[in-house]
Design an enzyme around this catalytic site. Structure first.
Site, PDB file in Angstrom:
ATOM      1  N   LYS A  49       3.047   9.841   8.428  1.00  0.00           N
ATOM      2  CA  LYS A  49       2.511   9.317   9.611  1.00  0.00           C
ATOM      3  C   LYS A  49       2.870  10.034  10.861  1.00  0.00           C
ATOM      4  O   LYS A  49       2.789  11.256  11.383  1.00  0.00           O
ATOM      5  CB  LYS A  49       2.326   8.117   9.665  1.00  0.00           C
ATOM      6  CG  LYS A  49       1.394   7.319   8.897  1.00  0.00           C
ATOM      7  CD  LYS A  49       0.992   6.034   9.127  1.00  0.00           C
ATOM      8  CE  LYS A  49       0.060   5.136   8.214  1.00  0.00           C
ATOM      9  NZ  LYS A  49      -1.321   5.738   8.378  1.00  0.00           N
ATOM     10  N   ASP A 104       9.448   2.885   1.387  1.00  0.00           N
ATOM     11  CA  ASP A 104       8.315   3.573   1.978  1.00  0.00           C
ATOM     12  C   ASP A 104       8.100   3.263   3.418  1.00  0.00           C
ATOM     13  O   ASP A 104       7.684   2.332   3.914  1.00  0.00           O
ATOM     14  CB  ASP A 104       6.961   3.195   1.185  1.00  0.00           C
ATOM     15  CG  ASP A 104       5.570   3.579   1.588  1.00  0.00           C
ATOM     16  OD1 ASP A 104       5.882   4.235   2.785  1.00  0.00           O
ATOM     17  OD2 ASP A 104       4.806   3.760   0.958  1.00  0.00           O
ATOM     18  N   PHE A 133       1.113  -1.121   0.010  1.00  0.00           N
ATOM     19  CA  PHE A 133       0.038  -0.123   0.134  1.00  0.00           C
ATOM     20  C   PHE A 133       0.865   1.179   0.000  1.00  0.00           C
ATOM     21  O   PHE A 133       1.607   1.551   0.753  1.00  0.00           O
ATOM     22  CB  PHE A 133      -1.038   0.135   1.255  1.00  0.00           C
ATOM     23  CG  PHE A 133      -1.958   1.040   1.057  1.00  0.00           C
ATOM     24  CD1 PHE A 133      -3.004   1.135   0.464  1.00  0.00           C
ATOM     25  CD2 PHE A 133      -1.693   2.522   2.007  1.00  0.00           C
ATOM     26  CE1 PHE A 133      -4.013   2.333   0.245  1.00  0.00           C
ATOM     27  CE2 PHE A 133      -2.451   3.418   1.987  1.00  0.00           C
ATOM     28  CZ  PHE A 133      -3.466   3.276   1.072  1.00  0.00           C
TER      29      PHE A 133
END
Ligand SMILES: Cc1ncc(COP(=O)(O)O)c(C=O)c1O
Length: 400
Positions: free
Chosen positions: A253, A224, A139
């Site tokens: 995040k 990532d 993702f």
């Protein structure tokens, strides 16, 4: 349900685009590992806004940085130098690998920037490359390019045609990865623990194969770390568990404890690929976000939170494994540091999450058959044990 909650729920139902399956609760205050809802009820937060509030809610260092900065200066754009941006770039680079930073506002945006950089690098070399190799289950975001990189066909399907050139290889097949990377490949993009597909660690063999394939072909290795970054897995960045250094690392995040901020760090040898006019962001690298991020990253380092996450996470993993040994519904527990998932035999994670919510504990139904725990890194052992007991009790109740 109280009046305030009913109003929020009805406004949402009427005026907000219905893109989220929300749980029946609205929080109005937070401190550390605790949240309080509209009725004043307290909850233990083991989700931390999906891995965002690493220092817990309203950490004093971040509150002070944000309030102080808000009173001095909020926005000027990147037409001018931005002091906290420059300082944050140094802090991130000094603690990862030699390179330079670009600042954005979300994980997807950081990944977009990283992909653009890889393309521009090959363009400058005189041989544009359009192919990007990713992993099945990955993702990377919901913009069109990052959706194309996302290895979950169901998420891409309704938005076709997605961007061409993205190829997905199986999660656990280093040979397939090596074979997929060739002279047309601009980049390999991967997470080190796939968060959104259910906390699935990527093996060292796959990570090493990715590094080797990039070195062989000149493709860039983009890691990532939007979810794994900033201490969650037991190191400040998850790549530090492996003997592999990325060419580009993306972050979001956790880096500003909830203030929207993202970044990508590009290794020095590729850092000239983007020049003025190639890429930009009105809000990226702003005063508020960078002040919040400086306070967050510095506190995570100064308080030794990555090591703490490693130790507490190891304890929690073992404890959950032994506590769920006799629970038929539980297939296994996996993850690293404070990024864990309980794999279930059936699609009842939504019921499990609701059951925990009713008992005052927040956990996340990452997939229909897995419950994810992403506690803040400041969590105490006693809180993890208490939360684990509630989760196990709820799972036992769902056992057939
Ligand atoms: C690994 C990873 N990359 C990218 C993203 C997208 O981040 P954002 O929602 O900030 O765009 C996420 C979000 O969950 C993620 O987990």
């Amino acid at each position: 349900m109280d009046e305030r909650y009913r109003l929020i729920e009805s406004l949402d139902a009427e005026y907000v685009l219905q893109t989220f399956n929300r749980l029946p609760v609205a929080f109005v205050r937070g401190e550390g590992t605790c949240l309080w809802d509209t009725a004043g009820r307290e909850y233990l937060d083991l989700v931390s806004g999906l891995g965002v509030t690493v220092l817990g809610h309203c950490h004093p260092a971040v509150t002070e940085a944000v309030c102080g900065q808000a009173a001095r200066l909020v926005h000027t754009t990147n037409l001018y130098y931005v002091e906290p941006q420059a300082r944050l770039a140094r802090l991130l680079v000094k603690n990862s690998f030699p390179g330079r930073c670009f600042f954005a506002n979300s994980g997807a945006e950081a990944n977009e920037g990283a992909l653009k950089l890889a393309r521009k690098y090959h363009y400058l070399k005189g041989r544009p490359r359009g192919k990007v190799v990713c992993l099945e289950g990955a993702f990377h975001g919901r913009t069109l390019a990052t959706l194309s990189a996302t290895g979950q066909p169901a998420k891409r399907e309704p938005f076709k045609p997605v961007m061409p050139g993205f190829e997905h290889v199986p999660l656990e097949d280093p040979g397939a990865l090596r074979d997929a990377v060739d002279d047309e490949t601009a980049a390999v993009m991967l997470e080190l623990i796939q968060g959104e597909s259910g906390v699935r660690p990527v093996s060292a063999e796959v990570v090493e194969a990715a590094r080797e394939a990039c070195d062989r072909t000149g493709a860039l290795l983009i890691i990532d770390e939007v979810q794994t970054g900033l201490g969650r897995t037991g190191k400040l960045f998850a790549f530090q568990h492996y003997g592999v250094i990325p060419d580009v690392m993306t972050l979001a995040k956790g880096i500003a404890n909830g203030v929207p901020t993202a970044a990508f760090i590009v290794a020095t040898q590729y850092a000239d690929a983007l020049s003025p006019g190639d890429h930009g962001s009105t809000f990226g690298g702003g005063f508020l976000a960078c002040s919040a991020a400086l306070a967050t990253v510095q506190t995570v380092i100064d308080d030794g939170l990555p090591e703490k996450a490693g130790t507490l996470g190891g304890m929690l993993l073992e404890r959950l494994r032994s506590m769920t040994e006799g629970v038929g519904l539980v297939k296994g527990v996996r993850g690293r540091g404070l990024m864990l998932a309980v794999q279930l035999e059936r699609d009842v994670s939504w019921q499990a999450v609701k059951g925990c919510l009713e008992r005052g504990v927040l956990v996340n139904n990452v997939t229909p058959d897995a419950v994810r725990l992403l506690p803040p890194l400041i969590v105490e052992e006693e809180e993890l044990v208490r939360g684990a007991q509630v989760l196990v009790d709820v799972l036992e109740g769902l056992d057939e």
